[in-house]
Design an enzyme around this catalytic site. Structure first.
Site, PDB file in Angstrom:
ATOM      1  N   LYS A  40      13.855   0.666  -8.253  1.00 50.31           N
ATOM      2  CA  LYS A  40      13.254   2.018  -8.334  1.00 50.31           C
ATOM      3  C   LYS A  40      13.476   2.746  -7.015  1.00 50.31           C
ATOM      4  O   LYS A  40      13.952   3.879  -6.998  1.00 50.31           O
ATOM      5  CB  LYS A  40      11.747   1.887  -8.579  1.00 50.31           C
ATOM      6  CG  LYS A  40      10.937   3.145  -8.303  1.00 50.31           C
ATOM      7  CD  LYS A  40       9.471   3.017  -8.594  1.00 50.31           C
ATOM      8  CE  LYS A  40       8.653   2.477  -7.478  1.00 50.31           C
ATOM      9  NZ  LYS A  40       8.240   3.429  -6.426  1.00 50.31           N
ATOM     10  N   ASN A  41      13.196   2.090  -5.912  1.00 45.33           N
ATOM     11  CA  ASN A  41      13.199   2.774  -4.612  1.00 45.33           C
ATOM     12  C   ASN A  41      14.592   3.021  -4.056  1.00 45.33           C
ATOM     13  O   ASN A  41      14.744   3.742  -3.071  1.00 45.33           O
ATOM     14  CB  ASN A  41      12.332   2.010  -3.607  1.00 45.33           C
ATOM     15  CG  ASN A  41      10.859   2.148  -3.962  1.00 45.33           C
ATOM     16  OD1 ASN A  41      10.489   2.948  -4.819  1.00 45.33           O
ATOM     17  ND2 ASN A  41      10.032   1.344  -3.339  1.00 45.33           N
ATOM     18  N   CYS A  74      -2.185   9.275  -1.754  1.00 44.88           N
ATOM     19  CA  CYS A  74      -2.007   8.380  -2.904  1.00 44.88           C
ATOM     20  C   CYS A  74      -3.278   7.547  -2.973  1.00 44.88           C
ATOM     21  O   CYS A  74      -4.223   7.786  -2.232  1.00 44.88           O
ATOM     22  CB  CYS A  74      -0.767   7.521  -2.724  1.00 44.88           C
ATOM     23  SG  CYS A  74      -0.954   6.347  -1.400  1.00 44.88           S
ATOM     24  N   ARG A 111      -0.541  10.216   3.013  1.00 45.66           N
ATOM     25  CA  ARG A 111       0.846   9.786   3.207  1.00 45.66           C
ATOM     26  C   ARG A 111       1.547  10.955   3.922  1.00 45.66           C
ATOM     27  O   ARG A 111       2.096  11.834   3.309  1.00 45.66           O
ATOM     28  CB  ARG A 111       1.505   9.487   1.861  1.00 45.66           C
ATOM     29  CG  ARG A 111       0.843   8.379   1.055  1.00 45.66           C
ATOM     30  CD  ARG A 111       1.250   6.997   1.484  1.00 45.66           C
ATOM     31  NE  ARG A 111       2.643   6.714   1.240  1.00 45.66           N
ATOM     32  CZ  ARG A 111       3.145   6.301   0.075  1.00 45.66           C
ATOM     33  NH1 ARG A 111       2.346   6.199  -0.950  1.00 45.66           N
ATOM     34  NH2 ARG A 111       4.435   6.047  -0.068  1.00 45.66           N
ATOM     35  N   PRO A 112       1.470  10.990   5.267  1.00 41.76           N
ATOM     36  CA  PRO A 112       2.004  12.147   6.003  1.00 41.76           C
ATOM     37  C   PRO A 112       3.516  12.310   5.820  1.00 41.76           C
ATOM     38  O   PRO A 112       4.203  11.357   5.448  1.00 41.76           O
ATOM     39  CB  PRO A 112       1.675  11.801   7.455  1.00 41.76           C
ATOM     40  CG  PRO A 112       1.471  10.340   7.476  1.00 41.76           C
ATOM     41  CD  PRO A 112       0.958   9.952   6.134  1.00 41.76           C
ATOM     42  N   ASP A 130       5.180  14.306   8.330  1.00 39.82           N
ATOM     43  CA  ASP A 130       5.549  14.968   9.597  1.00 39.82           C
ATOM     44  C   ASP A 130       6.939  14.555  10.086  1.00 39.82           C
ATOM     45  O   ASP A 130       7.694  15.369  10.612  1.00 39.82           O
ATOM     46  CB  ASP A 130       4.497  14.677  10.668  1.00 39.82           C
ATOM     47  CG  ASP A 130       4.261  13.169  10.839  1.00 39.82           C
ATOM     48  OD1 ASP A 130       4.099  12.474   9.822  1.00 39.82           O
ATOM     49  OD2 ASP A 130       4.299  12.688  11.977  1.00 39.82           O
ATOM     50  N   ASP A 154       5.120  -3.641   0.025  1.00 42.73           N
ATOM     51  CA  ASP A 154       5.055  -3.541  -1.441  1.00 42.73           C
ATOM     52  C   ASP A 154       4.839  -4.892  -2.112  1.00 42.73           C
ATOM     53  O   ASP A 154       4.688  -4.949  -3.324  1.00 42.73           O
ATOM     54  CB  ASP A 154       6.344  -2.897  -1.995  1.00 42.73           C
ATOM     55  CG  ASP A 154       6.442  -1.449  -1.577  1.00 42.73           C
ATOM     56  OD1 ASP A 154       7.517  -0.853  -1.764  1.00 42.73           O
ATOM     57  OD2 ASP A 154       5.459  -0.923  -1.035  1.00 42.73           O
ATOM     58  N   ARG A 161       5.076   3.074 -13.633  1.00 48.29           N
ATOM     59  CA  ARG A 161       5.832   3.867 -12.653  1.00 48.29           C
ATOM     60  C   ARG A 161       6.946   3.024 -12.037  1.00 48.29           C
ATOM     61  O   ARG A 161       7.980   3.532 -11.672  1.00 48.29           O
ATOM     62  CB  ARG A 161       4.909   4.332 -11.517  1.00 48.29           C
ATOM     63  CG  ARG A 161       3.883   5.345 -11.895  1.00 48.29           C
ATOM     64  CD  ARG A 161       3.256   5.954 -10.682  1.00 48.29           C
ATOM     65  NE  ARG A 161       4.269   6.455  -9.761  1.00 48.29           N
ATOM     66  CZ  ARG A 161       3.989   7.042  -8.608  1.00 48.29           C
ATOM     67  NH1 ARG A 161       2.733   7.175  -8.222  1.00 48.29           N
ATOM     68  NH2 ARG A 161       4.933   7.503  -7.822  1.00 48.29           N
TER      69      ARG A 161
HETATM   70  C1  EPZ Z   1       8.735   4.002   0.807  1.00 39.79           C
HETATM   71  O1  EPZ Z   1       7.718   4.991   0.921  1.00 39.79           O
HETATM   72  C2  EPZ Z   1       8.549   3.349  -0.555  1.00 39.79           C
HETATM   73  N1  EPZ Z   1       8.679   4.364  -1.608  1.00 39.79           N
HETATM   74  C3  EPZ Z   1       7.162   2.719  -0.638  1.00 39.79           C
HETATM   75  O2  EPZ Z   1       7.097   2.037  -1.890  1.00 39.79           O
HETATM   76  C4  EPZ Z   1       7.016   1.697   0.489  1.00 39.79           C
HETATM   77  O3  EPZ Z   1       5.716   1.173   0.457  1.00 39.79           O
HETATM   78  C5  EPZ Z   1       7.293   2.381   1.839  1.00 39.79           C
HETATM   79  O4  EPZ Z   1       8.592   2.996   1.815  1.00 39.79           O
HETATM   80  C6  EPZ Z   1       7.253   1.387   2.998  1.00 39.79           C
HETATM   81  O5  EPZ Z   1       8.227   0.416   2.813  1.00 39.79           O
HETATM   82  C7  EPZ Z   1       9.911   4.732  -1.988  1.00 39.79           C
HETATM   83  O6  EPZ Z   1      10.907   4.251  -1.491  1.00 39.79           O
HETATM   84  C8  EPZ Z   1       9.973   5.755  -3.089  1.00 39.79           C
HETATM   85  P1  EPZ Z   1       7.561   5.293   4.886  1.00 39.79           P
HETATM   86  P2  EPZ Z   1       7.766   6.062   2.143  1.00 39.79           P
HETATM   87  O7  EPZ Z   1       7.923   6.708   5.184  1.00 39.79           O
HETATM   88  O8  EPZ Z   1       9.168   6.441   2.406  1.00 39.79           O
HETATM   89  C9  EPZ Z   1       4.238   6.628   7.937  1.00 39.79           C
HETATM   90  C10 EPZ Z   1       6.196   1.439  -3.960  1.00 39.79           C
HETATM   91  O9  EPZ Z   1       5.213   0.730  -4.177  1.00 39.79           O
HETATM   92  N2  EPZ Z   1       4.860   7.958   7.860  1.00 39.79           N
HETATM   93  O10 EPZ Z   1       8.534   4.203   5.225  1.00 39.79           O
HETATM   94  O11 EPZ Z   1       6.795   7.117   1.848  1.00 39.79           O
HETATM   95  C11 EPZ Z   1       3.552   6.217   6.634  1.00 39.79           C
HETATM   96  O12 EPZ Z   1       2.242   6.713   6.577  1.00 39.79           O
HETATM   97  C12 EPZ Z   1       6.143   2.488  -2.864  1.00 39.79           C
HETATM   98  O13 EPZ Z   1       7.299   1.340  -4.548  1.00 39.79           O
HETATM   99  C13 EPZ Z   1       4.438   8.954   8.741  1.00 39.79           C
HETATM  100  O14 EPZ Z   1       3.553   8.740   9.563  1.00 39.79           O
HETATM  101  O15 EPZ Z   1       7.213   5.163   3.326  1.00 39.79           O
HETATM  102  C14 EPZ Z   1       3.586   4.707   6.727  1.00 39.79           C
HETATM  103  O16 EPZ Z   1       2.519   4.251   7.523  1.00 39.79           O
HETATM  104  C15 EPZ Z   1       4.747   2.674  -2.324  1.00 39.79           C
HETATM  105  N3  EPZ Z   1       5.017  10.170   8.673  1.00 39.79           N
HETATM  106  C16 EPZ Z   1       4.900   4.424   7.472  1.00 39.79           C
HETATM  107  O17 EPZ Z   1       5.281   5.662   8.086  1.00 39.79           O
HETATM  108  C17 EPZ Z   1       6.023  10.454   7.783  1.00 39.79           C
HETATM  109  O18 EPZ Z   1       6.541  11.587   7.800  1.00 39.79           O
HETATM  110  C18 EPZ Z   1       6.032   4.006   6.579  1.00 39.79           C
HETATM  111  O19 EPZ Z   1       6.138   4.969   5.535  1.00 39.79           O
HETATM  112  C19 EPZ Z   1       6.429   9.436   6.896  1.00 39.79           C
HETATM  113  C20 EPZ Z   1       5.839   8.188   6.953  1.00 39.79           C
END
Ligand code: EPZ
Length: 431
Positions: A22-23, A117, A122-123, A125, A307, A399
């Site tokens: 999916k991801n 979520c 889920r920022p 920035d 995950d 999902r």
């Molecule tokens: C991806 O989400 C995955 N989703 C998530 O899987 C997965 O849990 C996550 O990566 C971590 O591996 C998809 O690929 C569609 P991140 P993503 O940006 O990209 C912080 C599932 O169950 N952050 O790597 O949103 C954030 O809060 C889903 O399949 C910021 O601070 O995750 C987190 O603490 C759930 N600012 C960390 O970074 C930002 O702009 C990692 O988040 C973006 C993220």
């Protein structure tokens, strides 16, 4: 509404094929927006609600999207609309991925801010900072991100991610490949899904080096072309199915699974006492008579994935001893814990760790899904519990897992999907 009804206690046996990721599929779908002509073909796409949600978003933007037999065909030549509406983005935060490609190709985008979520904010920035570095103005207006390329076209830049972010890395990459000039990204995410995206973009004509490392160098090009590619396996579905075998003291083989994409997870299963045998495209797990308590800390790839954290907590309820499961990515991703405790688990939350006291006899009950991976952990616990477990609101599960109950039933689990009316008053007992 659907629920899954599980009669636990059956050791899983046999083999099952793992679906496509999916991801990985989601960013590949969005990358197809970068091709001004031709038809992008992606095979081995799982049939999931998130895929359908993103397909609908691409259609709203003006792409033609057909999905048949796990194959997506996407034509982005007629794109007219550069807005991602709240109604769709709130369903799936990965919709924000369209920001980069729309900016790169059209110089403008209006994308709803994703909500939080189930487990908290889920920022985004890091996504916005990267777009600004690439020469976009970014304003927030009425809950929407309004981004415009200051010059007609984005310009290459140096982007140093202060934290590793899968989504921000993917978004920035899809923006930089069409920017004027070169870009260099440091502390880029190296999850397999990002590596797959980078390779896909190269097949489209992008110039990217350092793929698979945390430093990516991109040379912007004028145009990208539709391509065809096969999606990678879903490493999280693979880990979830292995946990289902281990928690029921079973013995299964996963096919169409690339063990190199989840080495750390396999290492943890071995530390817990499971016997693991792998080939290039399969993983066999033989459960021990007794699982050993095994600590995990969820961190960025290649460490243990967040995950899989909820699924590991469920597994460790059956282990001999106490385990500590820490999530260093999402400090509050523990909505599954109270539900697991309703099934007889003994899990205590301490900041961003779950302390799981093992060897608990789980007793079936009605439990509520709150998010995708929490639902998976409840199913695992139900498979181990005596009696009947009903996992409600499985739309969360749909999902990210394609027909998981059919995969588990094929391995011998007594699990069925049934309709129920969540708000029906309890029926009076028959006299
Ligand atoms: C991806 O989400 C995955 N989703 C998530 O899987 C997965 O849990 C996550 O990566 C971590 O591996 C998809 O690929 C569609 P991140 P993503 O940006 O990209 C912080 C599932 O169950 N952050 O790597 O949103 C954030 O809060 C889903 O399949 C910021 O601070 O995750 C987190 O603490 C759930 N600012 C960390 O970074 C930002 O702009 C990692 O988040 C973006 C993220």
């Amino acid at each position: 509404m659907d629920k899954l009804v599980i009669h636990g206690g059956v050791p899983l046996r046999g083999s099952v094929a793992v679906s496509g990721s999916k991801n990985a599929a989601l960013p590949l779908m969005v990358a197809s927006l970068l091709a001004a002509s031709g038809k992008t073909i992606i095979t081995r796409v799982p049939d999931l609600r998130d895929i359908e949600t993103l397909s609908n978003l691409l259609r709203i933007i003006g792409a033609r999207v057909e999905f048949y037999d796990h194959t997506l065909a996407i034509s982005a030549s007629a794109i007219s609309h550069t807005e991602a509406p709240y109604e769709l983005v709130k369903k799936m935060r990965a919709s924000i991925y369209v920001l980069g490609p729309l900016l790169a190709r059209f110089g403008r985008a209006r994308v709803s801010l994703p909500g939080g979520c189930a487990w908290g904010p889920r920022p985004v920035d890091l996504h916005l900072e990267a777009m600004k570095k690439l020469g976009a103005s970014v304003e927030l207006d009425d809950g929407y991100i309004v981004a415009k390329a200051k010059r007609k076209r984005l310009t290459g830049a140096k982007i140093d991610f202060k934290i590793s972010s899968v989504g921000a890395t993917g978004n920035a990459l899809m923006a930089a490949v069409l920017a004027k000039g070169s870009s260099r990204m440091t502390n880029a995410a190296i999850e397999p899904e990002i590596t797959a995206l980078a390779k896909f973009l190269v097949k489209m004509g992008a110039k990217i080096s350092g793929i698979g490392t945390t430093t990516l160098e991109i040379e912007g090009v004028e145009e990208l072309y539709a391509t065809r590619d096969e999606n990678i396996c879903d490493r999280i579905e693979a880990g979830t199915l292995l946990a289902a075998a281990a928690i029921t003291k079973g013995h299964i083989t996963l096919t169409d699974a690339d063990p190199l994409q989840f080495k750390e997870v396999l290492k943890k299963f071995e530390l817990a006492g499971c016997k693991i045998k792998t080939t290039a495209s399969s993983v066999e797990l033989i459960s021990p008579a007794k699982l050993k308590a095994t600590n995990v800390e969820a961190k960025v790839y290649p460490k243990f994935p967040t995950d899989m954290q909820a699924q590991w907590s469920a597994l460790m309820t059956q282990a001999d001893g106490t385990s500590k499961i820490t999530d260093s990515i999402y400090a509050d991703r523990f909505k599954h814990v109270p539900e697991l405790n309703r099934l007889g688990a003994d899990i205590e939350l301490r900041q961003n760790s779950a302390i799981v006291r093992g060897k608990k006899k789980l007793q079936g009950a009605k439990v509520m899904s709150t998010d995708l991976r929490a639902s998976a952990s409840l199913i695992l616990a139900g498979l181990a519990a005596s009696g009947t477990t009903e996992v409600l609101r499985v739309y969360h599960l749909d999902r990210g897992y394609e027909k998981i109950e059919q995969k588990l039933a094929a391995l011998g689990a007594r699990i069925t999907r049934e309709k129920y009316d969540e708000f029906a008053a309890p029926k009076p007992d028959d006299d």
